[in-house]
Motif scaffolding. Sequence first.
Motif, mmCIF file in Angstrom:
data_model
loop_
_atom_site.group_PDB
_atom_site.id
_atom_site.type_symbol
_atom_site.label_atom_id
_atom_site.label_comp_id
_atom_site.label_asym_id
_atom_site.label_seq_id
_atom_site.Cartn_x
_atom_site.Cartn_y
_atom_site.Cartn_z
ATOM 1 N N PRO A 1 0.816 -1.218 0.000
ATOM 2 C CA PRO A 1 0.000 0.000 0.000
ATOM 3 C C PRO A 1 0.848 1.266 0.000
ATOM 4 C CG PRO A 1 -0.793 -1.566 1.653
ATOM 5 C CD PRO A 1 0.538 -2.067 1.180
ATOM 6 N N VAL A 2 0.413 2.251 -0.781
ATOM 7 C CA VAL A 2 1.013 3.578 -0.790
ATOM 8 C C VAL A 2 0.044 4.521 -0.098
ATOM 9 C CG1 VAL A 2 1.823 5.488 -2.231
ATOM 10 C CG2 VAL A 2 2.310 3.125 -2.883
ATOM 11 N N LEU A 3 0.536 5.328 0.839
ATOM 12 C CA LEU A 3 -0.309 6.129 1.715
ATOM 13 C C LEU A 3 -0.114 7.624 1.476
ATOM 14 C CD1 LEU A 3 0.572 4.160 4.990
ATOM 15 C CD2 LEU A 3 -1.185 3.598 3.288
ATOM 16 N N SER A 4 -1.201 8.380 1.590
ATOM 17 C CA SER A 4 -1.101 9.828 1.485
ATOM 18 C C SER A 4 -0.333 10.367 2.682
ATOM 19 C CB SER A 4 -2.496 10.458 1.439
ATOM 20 O OG SER A 4 -2.400 11.872 1.390
ATOM 21 N N MET A 5 0.574 11.303 2.445
ATOM 22 C CA MET A 5 1.435 11.820 3.498
ATOM 23 C C MET A 5 0.745 12.850 4.393
ATOM 24 S SD MET A 5 4.867 12.126 1.175
ATOM 25 C CE MET A 5 5.999 12.522 2.507
ATOM 26 N N ALA A 6 -0.435 13.316 3.975
ATOM 27 C CA ALA A 6 -1.192 14.294 4.760
ATOM 28 C C ALA A 6 -2.595 14.389 4.173
ATOM 29 C CB ALA A 6 -0.512 15.659 4.742
ATOM 30 N N ASP A 7 -3.468 15.102 4.888
ATOM 31 C CA ASP A 7 -4.781 15.395 4.333
ATOM 32 C C ASP A 7 -4.605 16.183 3.033
ATOM 33 O OD1 ASP A 7 -5.627 14.290 6.698
ATOM 34 O OD2 ASP A 7 -6.659 16.091 7.425
ATOM 35 N N GLY A 8 -5.549 16.035 2.127
ATOM 36 C CA GLY A 8 -5.444 16.794 0.889
ATOM 37 C C GLY A 8 -6.489 16.402 -0.121
#
Length: 275
Positions: free
Chosen positions: A180-187
């Motif tokens: 899995p690749v995860l978003s580094m912050a809200d956006g």
Amino acid sequence: MKFAKLLILVFFVGVSSGYGQNTPAPVKQGGVLRWTDNCVRCAMGNHRWRAVDGTCYFPIDLIEKTGYHRVYRWTKTGRRKTRTILVAKGEFKNEDFKDFEKKEYVNVSAANQRRQRREQAQIWPLFTRPETKPLFTLPLGKPANPLPATEGNFGAYRTFDGSPRNRHTGTDYPIGTGQPVLSMADGKVVLTANHFFGGNSVFVDHGNGLVTMYLHLSGFAVKKGDRVKKGQKIGEVGETGRATGPHLHLGVRWHNARIDPAVLLEDPAKLPALD
């Protein structure tokens, strides 16, 4: 009279060179400098932006001119303060990929060159969108869990079978296919696409001019227009596009500066700083 003239000359040489008690430790090309002083607005050159949690962060582009630069910050009272920073040359490795199997990426056809130009025209506007409030704090979240050590190839000078190519503007993490690749912050997801060089790619806008990019994915878990949360799965690791094998290519643009993503994963207190 001669002594007075000498004093004046020394004064102006000192000011123009940038030396003085307020000169910080150098910040390298591709790095970030911080200025914590109850800040609300920041500026470097002709570009202004909002502070993040009371701190001005100054991202330094991969090929920013070395030497002295002026930076500015405004506090809640409206007071402006100016300082001089020193941009030092970054340390970047050389990478040569011999006998690269995907020959279409070594000898690029005219059709693929046209495709790449169309894709770049689609990408460039993402880095100059109108400023919005930051949806993140530092450090950013890890794009994979667990996250192995970076390959240390941000900014690398690259050749394929001895033929020079563009600089490597992201950093690579050796992660297996399907992870899995995860978003580094809200956006907000501003682009998902299959690109010639980047393969399956996701671009996320986190406000404050910060855009993160995740390339060479095997598939998508989001689409353009989606709102994402920090740590949310956005795709899976792959080797699409011009990839030498399964890995995550992570890129960051902040105020349109190409910076090493790894520096935003560390405690911001470790960044070079103005007093």
